[in-house]
Design an enzyme around this catalytic site. Sequence first.
Site, short mmCIF file in Angstrom:
data_model
loop_
_atom_site.label_atom_id
_atom_site.label_comp_id
_atom_site.label_asym_id
_atom_site.label_seq_id
_atom_site.Cartn_x
_atom_site.Cartn_y
_atom_site.Cartn_z
N HIS A 45 -1.25 5.74 -2.99
CA HIS A 45 -1.05 4.39 -3.72
C HIS A 45 -0.98 4.53 -5.35
O HIS A 45 -1.82 3.66 -5.75
CB HIS A 45 -2.78 3.65 -3.24
CG HIS A 45 -2.48 3.13 -1.56
ND1 HIS A 45 -3.81 3.29 -0.90
CD2 HIS A 45 -1.58 2.81 -1.02
CE1 HIS A 45 -3.19 2.82 0.12
NE2 HIS A 45 -1.91 3.03 -0.23
N ARG A 74 10.89 5.22 -4.70
CA ARG A 74 9.32 5.34 -4.41
C ARG A 74 9.55 6.71 -3.07
O ARG A 74 9.63 6.84 -2.50
CB ARG A 74 8.37 4.50 -2.96
CG ARG A 74 7.68 4.94 -3.40
CD ARG A 74 6.71 3.75 -2.42
NE ARG A 74 4.84 3.70 -1.87
CZ ARG A 74 4.65 2.77 -2.25
NH1 ARG A 74 4.36 1.74 -1.51
NH2 ARG A 74 2.74 2.68 -2.09
N ARG A 124 -5.18 2.90 10.59
CA ARG A 124 -5.81 4.37 10.40
C ARG A 124 -7.51 4.51 10.60
O ARG A 124 -7.85 3.79 10.45
CB ARG A 124 -5.79 5.20 9.63
CG ARG A 124 -3.43 5.17 9.50
CD ARG A 124 -3.06 5.88 7.64
NE ARG A 124 -2.57 4.91 7.25
CZ ARG A 124 -1.07 4.85 6.21
NH1 ARG A 124 -1.90 5.22 5.28
NH2 ARG A 124 -1.03 3.81 6.17
N GLU A 164 4.30 -2.07 -7.10
CA GLU A 164 4.55 -1.36 -6.90
C GLU A 164 6.38 -1.11 -7.44
O GLU A 164 6.19 0.17 -7.86
CB GLU A 164 4.41 -0.41 -5.47
CG GLU A 164 3.01 -0.36 -5.68
CD GLU A 164 2.15 -0.09 -3.88
OE1 GLU A 164 2.55 -1.32 -3.93
OE2 GLU A 164 2.15 -0.13 -3.28
N ASN A 194 12.61 2.70 -1.12
CA ASN A 194 11.56 2.61 -0.34
C ASN A 194 11.32 2.57 0.88
O ASN A 194 11.69 1.45 1.81
CB ASN A 194 10.59 0.95 -0.48
CG ASN A 194 9.01 1.66 -0.18
OD1 ASN A 194 9.21 3.19 0.60
ND2 ASN A 194 7.93 1.12 0.30
#
Length: 400
Positions: free
Chosen positions: A182, A94, A242, A380, A9
């Site tokens: 996601h 990823r 964010r 993940e 990742n």
Amino acid sequence: MTDTILVLNAGSSSIKFKVFALGGSVRLQRVITGQIEGIGVAPRLRAHGADGAALIDQAWPATEVAETQAALRRVVDFLRAQLGGRLPVAVGHRVVHGGTRYSEPTVLTEAVVRDLEPLIPLAPLHLPSNLAPIRVLLAMQPQILQVACFDTAFHRGHPELADRYALPESLYDEGVRRYGFHGLSYDYITSRLPDVAPALAIGKVIIAHLGSGASLCAVKGGRSIESTMGFTALDGLPMGTRPGQLDAGVVLYLLKQKGMSADEIEHLFYHDCGLKGLSGISNDVRVLIESTEPAAKLALDYFVYRIALLAGSLAAAMNGVDGIVFTAGIGENAPTIREAVIKRMGWLGFEIDAKANRGGGPQISSARSPHVAYVIPTDEELMIARYTSDALGEGARKRA
Ligand code: ADP
């Protein structure tokens, strides 16, 4: 040593990695977890084994690990030593964006990388970092099977209405769409539902991925039909730094009235808004929960309010809801946030079991709650390892 799969990742200044052993009693057993961070600034490689024991903690001068290629070489050298000289047989990556074309994990070739490059403007902060190690490994170790797993892929089956903004068709055609992100986390949670909450596996469920990035996904019969994230990972819920959903007029105001540059606005939206901007204290929910400052409470109240608000809209998208699943850093570890969200969703037919919630679940709704609520830890990387292992199996079948 058995064969292994490496999951990468890669971000702008770090590469996180996990190694999974293939073919033991458990299909994919995590054996090494690590990261090299501070690439080009203060490079440091740390990793631990399945038992949590440290395997390495090494730092280098910035000039010695100045970019991705050098960082990856350090990781590969470390892994080669750890794995008795044998490199992983496959690498799963990823990749944040697969555009409109990639709705499945995909075996990487030079041609696929060329195909992904035009998507960089859609994810300028993440995609270049994702692609860099892929290019390096294709050049350095071309014999290793590489698989791209896309964060957008799980959402590609969205109904057309959920895929659009009310913008001219020409912008839709050039890719201004509601992709959703996601996806690997939602995919993993969906794969767990038959075991953990069988009724939800075939029902209507809202999955709340609440980490430093946060979004909700409406999953109906195992498929994503709507998500709170859209064209970029800025949309939807407020996050650590964010803002989430925002009137486009705010962007115009910052540009025209405040004279901010596009880069300054980008920095503001990715780094200084959300819980951090609202509270003026921290982006970390743990710090905000501990704080007695009214601004910390406001930030958390806003977070919870927006989760419940958007959960209501996802329930509308599914024409009802049977359950909610909380996951990721906040979703898995912050019972007070889960409780506040479920209380606000009481009108939809959710009631919390406060004790089960404090204990971490997995089921946290009361026995008499019309709808169910669960906590399921996400993974993940395991999802990526599964897809990569599937691609290995398919390759072997094709060769046979
Ligand atoms: P990412 O993988 O996107 O970096 P995570 O899913 O690890 O994010 O979530 C990170 C966030 O989870 C942290 O910013 C923190 O706010 C929150 N978090 C982690 N542990 C706890 C906890 N015990 N209580 C409340 N929040 C937590």
